[in-house]
Design an enzyme around this catalytic site. Sequence first.
Site, PDB file in Angstrom:
ATOM      1  N   LYS A 198       0.835  -1.028   0.044  1.00 26.48           N
ATOM      2  CA  LYS A 198       0.050   0.124   0.025  1.00 26.48           C
ATOM      3  C   LYS A 198       0.874   1.257   0.142  1.00 26.48           C
ATOM      4  CE  LYS A 198      -1.921  -0.577   3.978  1.00 26.48           C
ATOM      5  NZ  LYS A 198      -1.786  -1.678   4.486  1.00 26.48           N
ATOM      6  N   ARG A 243      -9.528   1.650   8.667  1.00 25.85           N
ATOM      7  CA  ARG A 243      -9.310   0.070   8.903  1.00 25.85           C
ATOM      8  C   ARG A 243     -10.356  -0.700   9.848  1.00 25.85           C
ATOM      9  NH1 ARG A 243      -3.292   0.767   8.423  1.00 25.85           N
ATOM     10  NH2 ARG A 243      -2.067  -1.105   9.555  1.00 25.85           N
ATOM     11  N   ARG A 272      11.541  -5.592   4.868  1.00 24.92           N
ATOM     12  CA  ARG A 272      11.349  -4.190   4.593  1.00 24.92           C
ATOM     13  C   ARG A 272      12.283  -3.205   5.221  1.00 24.92           C
ATOM     14  NH1 ARG A 272       5.461  -1.673   5.144  1.00 24.92           N
ATOM     15  NH2 ARG A 272       5.444  -2.306   7.271  1.00 24.92           N
ATOM     16  N   ARG A 295      11.593  -0.702  10.657  1.00 24.94           N
ATOM     17  CA  ARG A 295      10.491  -0.219  11.514  1.00 24.94           C
ATOM     18  C   ARG A 295      10.243  -1.038  12.787  1.00 24.94           C
ATOM     19  NH1 ARG A 295       4.998   0.691   8.319  1.00 24.94           N
ATOM     20  NH2 ARG A 295       4.041  -0.267   9.544  1.00 24.94           N
ATOM     21  N   ARG A 334      -0.169  -8.077  13.748  1.00 22.70           N
ATOM     22  CA  ARG A 334      -0.967  -7.103  12.837  1.00 22.70           C
ATOM     23  C   ARG A 334      -1.837  -7.896  11.777  1.00 22.70           C
ATOM     24  NH1 ARG A 334       4.363  -4.640  11.147  1.00 22.70           N
ATOM     25  NH2 ARG A 334       3.253  -3.894   9.446  1.00 22.70           N
TER      26      ARG A 334
HETATM   27  P1  ADP Z   1       0.943  -1.764   8.028  1.00 22.69           P
HETATM   28  O1  ADP Z   1      -0.219  -1.555   6.993  1.00 22.69           O
HETATM   29  O2  ADP Z   1       2.280  -2.229   7.618  1.00 22.69           O
HETATM   30  O3  ADP Z   1       0.608  -2.298   9.452  1.00 22.69           O
HETATM   31  P2  ADP Z   1       0.861   1.162   8.900  1.00 22.69           P
HETATM   32  O4  ADP Z   1       1.788   2.243   8.830  1.00 22.69           O
HETATM   33  O5  ADP Z   1      -0.436   1.272   8.012  1.00 22.69           O
HETATM   34  O6  ADP Z   1       1.488  -0.142   8.542  1.00 22.69           O
HETATM   35  O7  ADP Z   1       0.113   1.155  10.434  1.00 22.69           O
HETATM   36  C1  ADP Z   1       1.155   0.987  11.449  1.00 22.69           C
HETATM   37  C2  ADP Z   1       0.383   0.926  12.745  1.00 22.69           C
HETATM   38  O8  ADP Z   1      -0.408   2.280  12.895  1.00 22.69           O
HETATM   39  C3  ADP Z   1      -0.901  -0.063  13.042  1.00 22.69           C
HETATM   40  O9  ADP Z   1      -0.288  -1.470  13.491  1.00 22.69           O
HETATM   41  C4  ADP Z   1      -1.771   0.639  13.864  1.00 22.69           C
HETATM   42  O10 ADP Z   1      -1.130   0.632  15.293  1.00 22.69           O
HETATM   43  C5  ADP Z   1      -1.531   2.089  13.590  1.00 22.69           C
HETATM   44  N1  ADP Z   1      -2.753   2.683  12.773  1.00 22.69           N
HETATM   45  C6  ADP Z   1      -2.753   2.941  11.365  1.00 22.69           C
HETATM   46  N2  ADP Z   1      -3.689   3.333  10.925  1.00 22.69           N
HETATM   47  C7  ADP Z   1      -4.761   3.041  11.599  1.00 22.69           C
HETATM   48  C8  ADP Z   1      -5.766   3.274  11.629  1.00 22.69           C
HETATM   49  N3  ADP Z   1      -6.805   3.639  10.550  1.00 22.69           N
HETATM   50  N4  ADP Z   1      -6.556   2.830  12.741  1.00 22.69           N
HETATM   51  C9  ADP Z   1      -6.141   2.358  13.887  1.00 22.69           C
HETATM   52  N5  ADP Z   1      -4.802   2.278  13.792  1.00 22.69           N
HETATM   53  C10 ADP Z   1      -4.148   2.517  12.938  1.00 22.69           C
END
Ligand code: ADP
Length: 223
Positions: free
Chosen positions: A13, A88, A127, A160, A171
């Site tokens: 993404k 999400r 990554r 990360r 996750r």
């Molecule tokens: P990935 O999709 O690889 O898990 P992201 O950078 O999108 O990575 O998200 C990292 C973390 O940020 C998630 O595990 C969560 O803790 C938090 N997060 C991101 N977007 C949301 C969201 N829309 N709602 C709740 N928590 C979020």
Amino acid sequence: MRIVLLGPPGSGKGTQAQRMEKRYGVPQISTGDIFRKAVAAKSELGAKVATYLDAGALVPDDLTMSLVRERLAQEDAERGFILDGFPRTVPQAVGVEEILREHGWELDAVINISIPTDVLVSRLTMRRVCPSCKTIYHMVDHPPGPNGLCTVCGTPVDVRPDDNVETIKKRMAVYSAQTAAVVDYYRKKSALIDVDGGAERDKVFDSIQKALEEKRRSRERRQ
Ligand code: ADP
Ligand code: ZN
């Protein structure tokens, strides 16, 4: 251009959102990036979200929603945006609809990048991310330069903190339990474009561009 980009962690993404930002000239809005930045800056928001990020858990909906509401009210979002990693949960999807209504906006497309689960873990452990310009690398498929330096800006790339096997598994579980329902939510509204995320990054970007173009044409035909 107003787009939602869905897909499990590791689906690509972020990589695709960065390309779309360049190609379409609209900002990539990544809730994950916003939260990570807040943690790094040790801000008030950062203090509230750090434990969720470390655990691979979702930040609570009310906090996430108010943050996105504020971000979408900024001037650069008027031209459009790519929402990356948001919504999400189904309540977040309902919430974003309300925000769109308030602005008189509509989504142009919801893109779902799908990919087999076994590929995801290896992609995430491979990554690396440039802490400065945010370019995303893969140690095998798309490695950084010599000595692990970012090929764009020369900063040493990082792992990360949530890209360790234990947190990755958490996750994935959170994705199945809460985010997969968002895919169904948009599928029922027949708004979803499915893209195969297993291909290499240029191919995935091609499919996205083609699908968006096709969508635009069919919209014009209807008018
Ligand atoms: P990935 O999709 O690889 O898990 P992201 O950078 O999108 O990575 O998200 C990292 C973390 O940020 C998630 O595990 C969560 O803790 C938090 N997060 C991101 N977007 C949301 C969201 N829309 N709602 C709740 N928590 C979020
Ligand atoms: Zn860089």
